[in-house]
Scaffold this motif. Structure first.
Motif, PDB file in Angstrom:
ATOM      1  N   PRO A 103       0.743  -1.167  -0.071  1.00 13.44           N
ATOM      2  CA  PRO A 103      -0.030  -0.005  -0.100  1.00 13.44           C
ATOM      3  C   PRO A 103       0.879   1.301  -0.005  1.00 13.44           C
ATOM      4  N   LYS A 104       0.606   2.110  -0.912  1.00 19.11           N
ATOM      5  CA  LYS A 104       1.348   3.492  -0.943  1.00 19.11           C
ATOM      6  C   LYS A 104       0.629   4.613  -0.153  1.00 19.11           C
ATOM      7  N   ASP A 105       1.533   5.267   0.464  1.00 22.38           N
ATOM      8  CA  ASP A 105       0.895   6.410   1.171  1.00 22.38           C
ATOM      9  C   ASP A 105       0.621   7.466   0.357  1.00 22.38           C
ATOM     10  N   PRO A 106      -0.626   7.719   0.308  1.00 18.04           N
ATOM     11  CA  PRO A 106      -0.988   8.808  -0.676  1.00 18.04           C
ATOM     12  C   PRO A 106      -0.433  10.329  -0.575  1.00 18.04           C
ATOM     13  N   ASN A 107       0.330  10.512   0.454  1.00 19.47           N
ATOM     14  CA  ASN A 107       1.050  11.425   0.720  1.00 19.47           C
ATOM     15  C   ASN A 107       2.340  11.603   0.114  1.00 19.47           C
ATOM     16  N   ASP A 108       2.988  10.402  -0.200  1.00 21.81           N
ATOM     17  CA  ASP A 108       4.347  10.174  -0.418  1.00 21.81           C
ATOM     18  C   ASP A 108       4.942  11.295  -1.448  1.00 21.81           C
ATOM     19  N   ASP A 109       4.228  11.566  -2.394  1.00 20.41           N
ATOM     20  CA  ASP A 109       4.802  12.620  -3.344  1.00 20.41           C
ATOM     21  C   ASP A 109       4.769  13.815  -3.179  1.00 20.41           C
ATOM     22  N   LYS A 110       4.126  14.342  -2.044  1.00 23.81           N
ATOM     23  CA  LYS A 110       3.793  15.725  -1.766  1.00 23.81           C
ATOM     24  C   LYS A 110       5.212  16.281  -1.202  1.00 23.81           C
ATOM     25  N   ASN A 111       4.921  17.690  -1.176  1.00 26.19           N
ATOM     26  CA  ASN A 111       5.983  18.682  -0.722  1.00 26.19           C
ATOM     27  C   ASN A 111       5.641  18.297   0.906  1.00 26.19           C
ATOM     28  N   VAL A 112       6.726  18.921   1.585  1.00 23.74           N
ATOM     29  CA  VAL A 112       6.404  18.955   3.105  1.00 23.74           C
ATOM     30  C   VAL A 112       6.873  20.204   3.626  1.00 23.74           C
ATOM     31  N   ILE A 113       6.022  20.455   4.822  1.00 23.45           N
ATOM     32  CA  ILE A 113       6.548  21.703   5.715  1.00 23.45           C
ATOM     33  C   ILE A 113       6.960  20.834   6.903  1.00 23.45           C
ATOM     34  N   VAL A 114       8.347  21.459   7.184  1.00 24.90           N
ATOM     35  CA  VAL A 114       9.149  20.957   8.418  1.00 24.90           C
ATOM     36  C   VAL A 114       9.233  21.702   9.635  1.00 24.90           C
TER      37      VAL A 114
END
Length: 359
Positions: A103-114
Motif C-alpha cells: 500500500p502506498k502512502d497517498p502523501n508520499d509524492d507531496k511537498n512537506v512543511i518541516v
C-alpha cells in the motif's frame, strides 16, 4: 498467483493508458491528459519490474528445458551458470515487486512543511535546531529539491527557537516522513567553560503539504491578525504590519508567517502551514485510536518520541527505532542522510510485508 494476476491487470492498464495518451480526444483535453499521464507515471516502475520479471521467467524456463537436452560438458556448465544467474535475478525481482505492490502512502509524492523547535536545553537546544535545519537543507539540495523558509524565531546566539520551512520536490514526504520526533544531541556547548558534555533536544515535525481540495478552510472559521515582524531576541525589524497570524477557531490551531515581504504573501504561507497542521491533528487523532495495534517499529510520528541521538564526542549517530549506529556524524550533519532514510524505509516496508498487508 493472486499477485501475478494483479500485476497483469496493472500491465494491461498501463498499455491501455499508452493508447489513450495517443488519442486526439485526450491530447486535446488538458485535464484528461494530465490525469492519464500521472496515472501511467505512477504505474511505470511496477510495469517495468513486471515486464522484466516475465522475460526472466521465460529465459529461465528455456534454459531449464535446454539443460535436459544432450549437451557437451562445456555447454552444460554454461547453461548451469545461466540458470543460477536467472534464478538470483528472479528472486530479486520478486522481492522488489512485493515492495512495489505494498500500500502506498497517498502523501508520499507531496511537498512537506518541516517544523524544528529547540526543546530541552535552552540556548544549546536552539543551536542544535539550527544544525538540524542545515542538515535537512543540505539533504534537500542533494535531492534537487527547493527549500523556502516560512517562519523563523531566533535567539541571540543565532540558534533557532523555532523554524518552519517548506521542502518542494517529488517524493519529499516519502523520504522525510520518518524524521518526526525528538532529536537528542550530546556535546560540549561553546558556552561551557568546564568542558562538560550536555544533553539537549530539539523536536522535528514533518507535515505533508495540503492543498485547498485536501483541507478546506471556511473563511468564517479563521481569524487573521497582523503585526510587525521581529528578529532575534524579539526586536522589531520593520514598522509595517506585514507579519500575519492565522487562527483556526474551531481547533484553536495557530500559524504565523513573517518571512515574506508582503502581508498577502505571509498570509498565504500561514494558510499553507495551517492546512498542514489541521491535517496532522486529524491524522494524529485517528492514529491514537489504533495506537496499540498499529504501533510501528519506525515510530508513530509522536513529537515526544526520542528517535535519534547525535553524540559529538564519539562522532556517532544512533537511530533508536531500528538500532542503526553510524560513526560519521559530520557527514550526516552535512546532509548525508541516505543510509539512515533508506534503512528506515526498508524497515517500514518489511514490517508491512511481515503483517501481510500487501494490496
Amino acid at each position: 498467483m493472486k499477485m501475478l494476476d494483479r500485476l497483469q491487470s496493472l500491465a494491461d492498464r498501463y498499455d491501455k493508458l499508452s493508447e489513450l495518451l495517443c488519442d486526439p480526444d485526450v491530447t486535446s483535453d488538458t485535464k484528461k491528459l494530465r490525469e492519464y499521464s500521472k496515472e501511467q507515471s505512477d504505474l511505470q516502475e511496477s510495469y517495468e519490474a513486471y515486464t522484466e520479471y516475465k522475460a526472466v521467467v521465460e529465459q529461465y524456463e528455456a534454459a531449464r528445458i535446454m539443460q535436459n537436452e544432450k549437451l557437451d560438458d562445456e555447454m552444460r556448465e554454461l547453461v548451469k551458470m545461466e540458470l543460477e544467474e536467472l534464478s538470483q535475478r528472479k528472486e530479486e525481482l520478486e522481492e522488489r515487486i512485493k515492495i512495489l505492490m505494498l500500500p502506498k502512502d497517498p502523501n508520499d509524492d507531496k511537498n512537506v512543511i518541516v517544523e524544528i523547535r529547540g526543546a530541552a536545553g535552552g540556548d544549546e537546544a536552539a543551536l542544535f535546531a539550527s544544525d538540524l535545519y542545515r542538515m535537512y537543507t543540505k539533504f534537500a539540495d542533494a535531492q534537487g529539491w527547493r527549500t523556502e523558509i516560512m517562519d523563523v524565531s531566533m535567539n541571540d546566539l543565532g540558534g533557532f527557537k523555532e523554524i518552519i520551512f517548506m521542502v518542494n520536490g517529488k517524493g519529499a514526504y516519502s523520504k522525510l516522513k520518518f524524521e518526526s520526533g525528538a532529536h537528542r544531541v550530546q556535546r560540549i556547548p561553546t558556552t561551557e567553560s568546564g568542558g562538560r558534555i550536555h544533553t539537549s533536544t530539539s523536536t522535528v515535525a514533518v507535515l505533508p503539504e495540503m492543498e485547498d481540495i485536501d483541507i478546506e478552510i471556511n473563511d468564517n472559521d479563521i481569524r487573521v491578525d497582523t503585526f510587525c515582524s521581529s528578529g532575534a531576541g524579539g526586536q522589531s525589524v520593520n514598522t509595517t504590519k506585514s507579519a500575519v497570524r492565522v487562527t483556526h477557531v474551531p481547533t484553536g490551531i495557530v500559524a504565523t508567517c513573517q518571512d515574506g515581504k508582503s502581508q498577502n504573501s505571509n498570509k498565504e504561507k500561514a494558510l499553507q502551514v495551517l492546512r498542514a497542521r489541521i491535517f496532522d491533528k486529524l491524522q494524529q487523532e485517528e492514529m491514537s485510536k489504533y495506537a496499540g495495534e498499529r504501533k510501528s517499529k519506525v515510530g508513530t510520528g509522536d513529537r515526544s518520541e526520542r528517535i535519534r541521538t547525535y553524540n559529538f564526542p564519539q562522532s556517532r549517530v544512533t537511530d533508536h527505532r531500528i538500532g542503526l549506529t553510524l560513526h560519521r556524524l559530520d557527514a550526516v550533519l552535512n546532509g548525508d542522510m541516505e543510509e539512515i532514510i533508506s534503512t528506515l524505509t526498508i524497515a517500514a516496508q518489511s514490517e508491512l510485508m511481515d503483517k501481510g498487508e500487501q494490496v
